[in-house]
Design a protein around this motif. Sequence first.
Motif, PDB file in Angstrom:
ATOM      1  N   PRO A 132     128.262  84.072 102.428  1.00 50.56           N
ATOM      2  CA  PRO A 132     129.369  83.732 103.325  1.00 50.56           C
ATOM      3  C   PRO A 132     130.323  82.683 102.748  1.00 50.56           C
ATOM      4  O   PRO A 132     131.486  82.635 103.133  1.00 50.56           O
ATOM      5  CB  PRO A 132     128.664  83.188 104.575  1.00 50.56           C
ATOM      6  N   ALA A 133     129.857  81.877 101.799  1.00 52.37           N
ATOM      7  CA  ALA A 133     130.717  80.871 101.190  1.00 52.37           C
ATOM      8  C   ALA A 133     131.449  81.413  99.953  1.00 52.37           C
ATOM      9  O   ALA A 133     132.243  80.706  99.353  1.00 52.37           O
ATOM     10  CB  ALA A 133     129.884  79.653 100.780  1.00 52.37           C
ATOM     11  N   ASP A 134     131.183  82.664  99.600  1.00 58.14           N
ATOM     12  CA  ASP A 134     131.824  83.248  98.428  1.00 58.14           C
ATOM     13  C   ASP A 134     132.666  84.444  98.874  1.00 58.14           C
ATOM     14  O   ASP A 134     133.661  84.275  99.573  1.00 58.14           O
ATOM     15  CB  ASP A 134     130.767  83.643  97.392  1.00 58.14           C
ATOM     16  N   MET A 135     132.271  85.651  98.558  1.00 57.83           N
ATOM     17  CA  MET A 135     133.087  86.821  98.900  1.00 57.83           C
ATOM     18  C   MET A 135     132.933  87.249 100.366  1.00 57.83           C
ATOM     19  O   MET A 135     133.793  87.929 100.900  1.00 57.83           O
ATOM     20  CB  MET A 135     132.776  87.969  97.951  1.00 57.83           C
ATOM     21  N   ASN A 136     131.834  86.909 101.005  1.00 56.23           N
ATOM     22  CA  ASN A 136     131.616  87.113 102.445  1.00 56.23           C
ATOM     23  C   ASN A 136     131.938  88.533 102.911  1.00 56.23           C
ATOM     24  O   ASN A 136     132.715  88.743 103.846  1.00 56.23           O
ATOM     25  CB  ASN A 136     132.427  86.099 103.259  1.00 56.23           C
ATOM     26  N   LYS A 137     131.325  89.505 102.285  1.00 52.98           N
ATOM     27  CA  LYS A 137     131.591  90.894 102.646  1.00 52.98           C
ATOM     28  C   LYS A 137     131.061  91.243 104.042  1.00 52.98           C
ATOM     29  O   LYS A 137     131.586  92.155 104.689  1.00 52.98           O
ATOM     30  CB  LYS A 137     131.017  91.850 101.599  1.00 52.98           C
ATOM     31  N   GLY A 138     130.070  90.544 104.535  1.00 48.70           N
ATOM     32  CA  GLY A 138     129.625  90.746 105.921  1.00 48.70           C
ATOM     33  C   GLY A 138     130.706  90.324 106.898  1.00 48.70           C
ATOM     34  O   GLY A 138     131.016  91.028 107.868  1.00 48.70           O
ATOM     35  N   GLY A 139     131.310  89.171 106.641  1.00 51.96           N
ATOM     36  CA  GLY A 139     132.417  88.704 107.472  1.00 51.96           C
ATOM     37  C   GLY A 139     133.611  89.635 107.367  1.00 51.96           C
ATOM     38  O   GLY A 139     134.297  89.900 108.365  1.00 51.96           O
ATOM     39  N   GLY A 140     133.864  90.148 106.186  1.00 55.86           N
ATOM     40  CA  GLY A 140     134.967  91.086 105.996  1.00 55.86           C
ATOM     41  C   GLY A 140     134.766  92.384 106.757  1.00 55.86           C
ATOM     42  O   GLY A 140     135.713  92.935 107.328  1.00 55.86           O
ATOM     43  N   ALA A 141     133.529  92.878 106.787  1.00 56.95           N
ATOM     44  CA  ALA A 141     133.242  94.103 107.535  1.00 56.95           C
ATOM     45  C   ALA A 141     133.423  93.871 109.033  1.00 56.95           C
ATOM     46  O   ALA A 141     133.976  94.714 109.746  1.00 56.95           O
ATOM     47  CB  ALA A 141     131.820  94.587 107.225  1.00 56.95           C
ATOM     48  N   ALA A 142     132.982  92.707 109.515  1.00 57.29           N
ATOM     49  CA  ALA A 142     133.174  92.379 110.931  1.00 57.29           C
ATOM     50  C   ALA A 142     134.658  92.257 111.252  1.00 57.29           C
ATOM     51  O   ALA A 142     135.127  92.756 112.287  1.00 57.29           O
ATOM     52  CB  ALA A 142     132.440  91.086 111.278  1.00 57.29           C
ATOM     53  N   ALA A 143     135.416  91.634 110.368  1.00 56.85           N
ATOM     54  CA  ALA A 143     136.862  91.498 110.580  1.00 56.85           C
ATOM     55  C   ALA A 143     137.522  92.872 110.633  1.00 56.85           C
ATOM     56  O   ALA A 143     138.413  93.107 111.462  1.00 56.85           O
ATOM     57  CB  ALA A 143     137.475  90.639 109.472  1.00 56.85           C
ATOM     58  N   ALA A 144     137.101  93.788 109.775  1.00 53.27           N
ATOM     59  CA  ALA A 144     137.674  95.136 109.773  1.00 53.27           C
ATOM     60  C   ALA A 144     137.432  95.824 111.114  1.00 53.27           C
ATOM     61  O   ALA A 144     138.342  96.425 111.692  1.00 53.27           O
ATOM     62  CB  ALA A 144     137.087  95.956 108.630  1.00 53.27           C
TER      63      ALA A 144
END
Length: 183
Positions: A132-144
């Motif tokens: 989450p402190a780097d590329m945060n692809k989990g956060g990105g998927a949630a944002a999508a």
Amino acid sequence: MASSQSHYILPRPSFDAPVKLLIVVAPYYRDITNDMIAGARAEIAAAGATCDLIEVPGALEVPTAIATAERLSNYDGYVALGCVIRGATTHYETVCNDSSRALTLLGLQGLFIGNGILTVENMAQAEERANPADMNKGGGAAAAALHLVALARKWGSQRATPGFKPDTEEYQLAQTTKGNPSA
């Protein structure tokens, strides 16, 4: 570490009514998916939304779980999380391609899905993308998923017919008599 190249990120959407997402995760690489879940939950909470979480055996089961949830529950959108790391066999291509294709097909059917299934060459790439402190692809998927829900709410309910509706008496008559053969 991620590259120093900057990427544009859309502003977080806001909602007038509650939003509830379902996170569907394949936890084969538990440390990786735990980071992705943390990133997704943080993004969902920051948007004022809520979420539930379920686990499935693998990435190929994620689309099936989402399709089942869509039929049997009441979520506004979905976050697909998992990690597939290339191995010595062609199984990698099958899992990557088929899980992605199935999620895309569900999206084209009108489901709002953020795809956070990582497809990487090695564990270091997975760790970098999941953090989450780097590329945060989990956060990105949630944002999508949240952005897709916001678009649907902006545009309102789906029209009965695609495209524009001509403003003619003939069209209006056809719409009022549709499904009523005696009219």
